[in-house]
Scaffold this motif. Structure first.
Motif, PDB file in Angstrom:
ATOM      1  N   GLY A 153       0.801  -1.222   0.000  1.00 29.45           N
ATOM      2  CA  GLY A 153       0.000   0.000   0.000  1.00 29.45           C
ATOM      3  C   GLY A 153       0.828   1.264   0.000  1.00 29.45           C
ATOM      4  N   HIS A 154       2.133   1.117  -0.017  1.00 24.75           N
ATOM      5  CA  HIS A 154       2.984   2.312  -0.103  1.00 24.75           C
ATOM      6  C   HIS A 154       2.884   2.875  -1.513  1.00 24.75           C
ATOM      7  N   PRO A 155       2.643   4.192  -1.651  1.00 24.67           N
ATOM      8  CA  PRO A 155       2.392   4.743  -2.987  1.00 24.67           C
ATOM      9  C   PRO A 155       3.624   4.783  -3.891  1.00 24.67           C
ATOM     10  N   ASP A 156       4.801   4.720  -3.346  1.00 23.26           N
ATOM     11  CA  ASP A 156       5.978   4.960  -4.176  1.00 23.26           C
ATOM     12  C   ASP A 156       7.166   4.220  -3.574  1.00 23.26           C
ATOM     13  N   LEU A 157       7.072   2.904  -3.574  1.00 18.98           N
ATOM     14  CA  LEU A 157       8.093   2.124  -2.880  1.00 18.98           C
ATOM     15  C   LEU A 157       9.290   1.884  -3.788  1.00 18.98           C
ATOM     16  N   ARG A 158      10.131   2.911  -3.901  1.00 22.68           N
ATOM     17  CA  ARG A 158      11.376   2.747  -4.646  1.00 22.68           C
ATOM     18  C   ARG A 158      12.521   2.723  -3.652  1.00 22.68           C
ATOM     19  N   ARG A 159      13.683   2.338  -4.133  1.00 23.71           N
ATOM     20  CA  ARG A 159      14.859   2.446  -3.267  1.00 23.71           C
ATOM     21  C   ARG A 159      15.126   3.911  -2.985  1.00 23.71           C
ATOM     22  N   ILE A 160      15.683   4.176  -1.834  1.00 24.53           N
ATOM     23  CA  ILE A 160      15.865   5.588  -1.497  1.00 24.53           C
ATOM     24  C   ILE A 160      17.324   5.963  -1.311  1.00 24.53           C
ATOM     25  N   LEU A 161      18.103   5.115  -0.667  1.00 26.70           N
ATOM     26  CA  LEU A 161      19.500   5.482  -0.438  1.00 26.70           C
ATOM     27  C   LEU A 161      20.416   4.855  -1.484  1.00 26.70           C
ATOM     28  N   MET A 162      20.180   3.599  -1.822  1.00 30.58           N
ATOM     29  CA  MET A 162      20.922   3.006  -2.925  1.00 30.58           C
ATOM     30  C   MET A 162      20.136   3.299  -4.199  1.00 30.58           C
ATOM     31  N   TRP A 163      20.576   2.736  -5.311  1.00 24.54           N
ATOM     32  CA  TRP A 163      19.871   3.020  -6.548  1.00 24.54           C
ATOM     33  C   TRP A 163      19.082   1.795  -6.990  1.00 24.54           C
ATOM     34  N   GLU A 164      18.093   2.032  -7.851  1.00 25.98           N
ATOM     35  CA  GLU A 164      17.318   0.931  -8.402  1.00 25.98           C
ATOM     36  C   GLU A 164      18.247   0.015  -9.181  1.00 25.98           C
ATOM     37  N   GLY A 165      18.147  -1.264  -8.917  1.00 26.20           N
ATOM     38  CA  GLY A 165      18.995  -2.190  -9.642  1.00 26.20           C
ATOM     39  C   GLY A 165      20.158  -2.701  -8.824  1.00 26.20           C
ATOM     40  N   PHE A 166      20.417  -2.057  -7.698  1.00 24.75           N
ATOM     41  CA  PHE A 166      21.492  -2.528  -6.834  1.00 24.75           C
ATOM     42  C   PHE A 166      21.159  -3.937  -6.341  1.00 24.75           C
ATOM     43  N   ALA A 167      22.175  -4.792  -6.317  1.00 25.18           N
ATOM     44  CA  ALA A 167      21.916  -6.190  -5.973  1.00 25.18           C
ATOM     45  C   ALA A 167      21.891  -6.373  -4.466  1.00 25.18           C
ATOM     46  N   GLY A 168      20.742  -6.753  -3.942  1.00 31.29           N
ATOM     47  CA  GLY A 168      20.653  -7.125  -2.541  1.00 31.29           C
ATOM     48  C   GLY A 168      20.216  -6.008  -1.626  1.00 31.29           C
ATOM     49  N   HIS A 169      19.937  -6.396  -0.406  1.00 27.62           N
ATOM     50  CA  HIS A 169      19.504  -5.442   0.619  1.00 27.62           C
ATOM     51  C   HIS A 169      20.559  -5.442   1.707  1.00 27.62           C
ATOM     52  N   PRO A 170      21.385  -4.422   1.726  1.00 27.64           N
ATOM     53  CA  PRO A 170      22.649  -4.495   2.465  1.00 27.64           C
ATOM     54  C   PRO A 170      22.550  -4.648   3.978  1.00 27.64           C
ATOM     55  N   LEU A 171      21.458  -4.226   4.598  1.00 24.11           N
ATOM     56  CA  LEU A 171      21.461  -4.329   6.057  1.00 24.11           C
ATOM     57  C   LEU A 171      21.036  -5.706   6.555  1.00 24.11           C
ATOM     58  N   ARG A 172      20.658  -6.598   5.636  1.00 28.76           N
ATOM     59  CA  ARG A 172      20.365  -7.953   6.080  1.00 28.76           C
ATOM     60  C   ARG A 172      21.632  -8.575   6.619  1.00 28.76           C
ATOM     61  N   LYS A 173      21.475  -9.368   7.636  1.00 26.69           N
ATOM     62  CA  LYS A 173      22.660  -9.886   8.302  1.00 26.69           C
ATOM     63  C   LYS A 173      23.430 -10.863   7.420  1.00 26.69           C
ATOM     64  N   ASP A 174      22.760 -11.458   6.442  1.00 31.31           N
ATOM     65  CA  ASP A 174      23.492 -12.410   5.604  1.00 31.31           C
ATOM     66  C   ASP A 174      24.027 -11.764   4.330  1.00 31.31           C
ATOM     67  N   TRP A 175      23.905 -10.449   4.212  1.00 32.27           N
ATOM     68  CA  TRP A 175      24.460  -9.746   3.057  1.00 32.27           C
ATOM     69  C   TRP A 175      25.843  -9.248   3.429  1.00 32.27           C
TER      70      TRP A 175
END
Ligand code: SF4
Lengths: 572, 220
Positions: free
Chosen positions: A114-136
């Motif tokens: 339901g978020h109207p504009d769920l884009r990446r905000i600090l990294m860029w679109e297309g960046f591989a992975g979600h860096p704050l996950r503990k297994d990244w």
């Protein structure tokens, strides 16, 4: 609580309630409308990843809700499985959740339905992975936690980049073909911009143009970018783009030991390093309990430094707001002159002009050097009051400031609260919410001062409130310098490593830019499990689009300047 | 000629002047005149990246007064500037813009890496979005250490740059050579930042392996 769905959080060291994802909206709505928790301060996520077979890994989204009339927090948590994590978005109820949810999506990979504009905000679109996950793992990953092992194996120094095939900080997924790659960041942004514009205008016959201000632009206060869609000179849509200074503060902070993070906090809002230290020290002290309660003298020194920081920050903000108004550099030169005197005090005391690294858990790092106290008293009692009056005299009634500030970029009190604005931005809209009063910390309850409020919510009031606040800070400083007791400055000895019991804490201070909060989860190890910064500059930007739409393009810069952002804190 | 006072080393050695003319006439080489003109009019680009930018502004402000070096004319446009002071952490998201700005600057151009971050990544080096030094992408002339370097340190760096300019000769500088100067390829925002110069290495390392199980993150 009335909701059967709510479960008290039973884990040791935790507070608040666990809510099932399905009833989050309902609970939040009731809290907001019936119980008065109208200020959604912080939204963040924690990755509880465990390799223990018996325990389950999950993501937890943590919400800190406050009342705009003051008081403590209501903490809500939603736990979702690590595979395909989806949580309902709170943007409808609390528009202030917008950027924070995008951040959680970007760095943690949690989808907000339901978020109207769920884009990446600090990294860029297309960046591989979600860096704050503990297994990244980042490219230069060496070990889970610091201090790292020997860097001189066999007597040879090595640099991490020598172990990377590109000699750089880069990694690519297997099978990746660089030649067929298409960038998606900007196309997606423009698409969203157009969508927002369509909502705004009915008359789509006129030609609209897209203008990019930044990231290299003399008036964006750093590497900040705004994509603006214009109809003539009128703004019909605006999307802030950030992340150009995303320095991975949180990921690095989760590898650092607790004490190592202190100098990193300096570099968040680099115009106000003492306040940043303050917030972080409070959060960790909250976890560590009474055994690190700072001695009297340290408390006073903390307040003195924090208030001096506020003055130097506001001086800078005013100087550069005037820059944006067209009074190029002259007011800033006068403001910087006074700021330098405050920096001298910091340099004498902490050893550095800007990056003070002055606070310790249980006190401060150094006592005032000999001879500095009379100088501080002179500055606070004589020079600064005069100079602030001068600034006020020459600027506040200035035709330019008034005509470009009054009635521009109005924020209503309702909007300010809904968009989670804090600090001068909120108070200039007539909401007297100052954490030093609303939820007192340290020894602020001992001092006489007024919470500065202004009621029009426009650029001019946001300028004036900074003048008011400097005067109030001076009042606090005068009292604190008069009463400054002798004695110890640190409880215990200056630790190299601290022991922090398991649990969580949210420590917040009224920074010069607004509510600066640190959310820390400890699992008893030497480094924090989760370290999140609720950055006021970042969240105050949420309202920027609303402020600017419908106004002229020349006002964008002024509106931005009146929020007073620092990119180190926006992007972290 | 007032320049004689401005630069006492104006006279080239080997040409003796009668004492009564020393204040009025100088015999010198073209290089010296040329370099003197340039060393006192280095226009930096108004371009701040992070914390170090604050110290750069302080250097330009009243107390440290960059104008003494003829460098106070900060230009917001790269097309009018001679010097890029990379004042702060260079991130992967920002590096395409920095390279583009560098390419837009006309020759002669210089780069000064201000602070630990710009020189080598600094305290944030291990970060996933941080470039370990701007010299991985563009050539740097002067490095100024510090976090942040104090205004004094920055001034020292600028003086070093002036020394570098002094040592140049118009017969050998790259911008007067016949060959055109190649622009630096602009990095691309891929799954990680891609330097086009690395294409062959990337391909040799990633091709031939099966595609990653998890596709790159999509928008919701
Ligand atoms: S070198 Fe230090 S002060 Fe400069 S940008 Fe990097 S962290 Fe900030």
């Amino acid at each position: 609580m009335r909701f059967s769905a709510l479960k008290r959080d039973e884990r040791a060291g935790y507070e608040g309630h666990i809510v099932p994802a399905s009833s989050l909206l309902e609970v939040a709505k009731a809290l907001r409308d019936e119980d008065g928790f109208d200020l959604l301060s912080s939204v963040t996520a924690v990755d509880y990843l465990t390799d223990n077979e018996e325990e389950e890994s999950f993501f937890e989204v943590v919400y800190h809700l406050y009342k705009s009339t003051g008081g403590g927090a209501e903490v809500l948590r939603v736990q979702v499985p690590r595979e395909n994590p989806v949580v309902p978005s709170l943007v409808e109820l609390y528009p202030g959740a917008d950027f924070q949810e995008r951040e959680a999506w970007d760095l943690m990979g949690i989808k907000f339905e339901g978020h109207p504009d769920l884009r990446r905000i600090l990294m860029w679109e297309g960046f591989a992975g979600h860096p704050l996950r503990k297994d990244w793992k980042e490219v230069y990953f060496e070990e889970e936690a610091k201090p790292f092992g020997n860097r001189w194996p066999g007597g040879q120094v090595y640099r991490v980049e020598d172990q990377n095939p590109y000699g750089k900080n880069n990694q690519y997924p297997d099978g990746f073909d660089p030649e067929s790659w298409v960038e998606t960041e900007d196309p997606l942004l423009y698409e969203n911009l157009e969508k927002a514009a369509r909502e705004y205008t009915e008359d789509i016959d006129t030609e609209q143009v897209v203008v990019n201000l930044g990231p290299q632009h003399p008036s964006t206060h750093g590497v900040f970018r705004m994509a603006v869609r214009l109809d003539g000179e009128t703004i019909v849509a605006l999307k802030p783009v950030m992340g150009y200074l995303h320095r991975n503060h949180e990921k690095i902070g989760e590898r650092n030991t607790y004490i190592m993070n202190m100098p990193f906090t300096d570099r968040l809002d680099y115009l106000a390093s003492m306040s940043n230290n303050f917030g972080y020290a409070l959060a960790v002290e909250k976890l560590m309990g009474d055994k690190v309660a700072p001695p009297e003298r340290a408390e006073y020194l903390r307040v003195i430094m924090a208030e001096l920081t506020r003055i130097s920050n506001h001086l800078w903000a005013i100087g550069f707001l005037l820059n944006d108004l067209g009074a190029f550099f002259t007011p800033a030169l006068y403001a910087i002159e006074e700021r330098e005197l405050i920096l001298d005090i910091f340099e004498a005391t902490a050893g550095s002009r800007m990056m003070c690294n002055y606070f310790r858990f249980g006190g401060v790092a150094r006592d005032l050097p000999a001879g500095i106290l009379p100088r501080m008293k002179d500055l606070v009692n004589e020079r600064l009051p005069r100079k602030i009056d001068e600034l006020d005299l020459y600027l506040s009634e200035n035709e330019l400031v008034r005509s470009r500030g009054e009635g521009v970029g109005i924020i209503t009190p309702e909007d300010a609260i809904a968009f989670s604005a804090t600090g001068p931005v909120l108070r200039a809209s007539g909401v007297p919410y100052d954490i030093r009063r609303a939820d007192p910390y340290s020894i602020y309850d001992r001092f006489k001062f007024d919470v500065a409020v202004r009621y029009h919510g426009d650029v001019y009031d946001r300028y004036m409130i900074r003048v008011d606040e400097m005067r109030q800070s001076l009042r606090i400083l005068k009292q604190a310098l008069k009463d400054l007791p002798e004695g110890e400055i640190l409880t215990g000895h200056n630790p190299y490593q601290v022991r922090v019991p398991a649990g969580e804490a949210y420590g917040r201070v009224e920074g010069p830019k607004g509510e600066l909060g640190y959310y820390i989860v400890s699992n008893g190890k030497p480094s924090p499990w989760r370290y999140h910064v609720r950055a006021p500059s970042f969240i105050n930007l949420t309202i920027l689009e609303k402020m600017c739409v419908g106004q002229k393009v020349a006002d964008v810069v002024v509106n931005l300047g009146s929020i007073d952002i620092v990119l180190g804190e926006v992007d972290r | 000629m007032t320049e004689i006072n401005a630069s006492p080393n104006m006279n080239s050695s080997g040409y003796e002047m009668p004492p009564e003319m020393r204040q009025n006439i100088a015999i010198t080489t073209l290089d010296k005149i040329w370099n003197m003109g340039r060393r006192y009019s280095v226009w930096p680009m108004m371009f701040g990246l992070a914390c170090c930018a604050i110290e750069m502004i302080c250097t330009a402000a009243s107390r440290y007064d960059l104008a003494r070096f003829g460098m106070e004319v900060m230009r917001p446009s790269p097309r009018q500037s001679d010097l890029m002071i990379v004042s702060g952490t260079v991130t992967k998201k920002m590096i395409p813009q920095i390279v583009r700005l560098y390419n837009q600057m006309p020759e002669p151009k210089y780069v000064l890496a201000m602070g630990a971050c710009a020189s080598g990544g600094g305290p944030f080096k291990e970060g996933y979005n941080v470039v370990s030094g701007v010299d991985k992408y563009i050539p740097v002339d002067v490095y100024v250490p510090g976090c942040p370097p104090t205004p004094q340190a920055l001034l020292h760096g600028l003086m070093k740059l002036q020394e570098k300019i002094d040592s140049e000769s118009i017969t050998s500088v790259r911008w007067y050579q016949k060959e055109a100067i190649e622009a630096i390829p602009v990095p691309i925002l891929g799954p990680d930042i891609i330097d086009p110069r690395d294409f062959p290495t990337i391909k040799s390392l990633t091709q031939g392996k099966p595609a990653a199980a998890e596709p790159a993150a999509e928008t919701a």
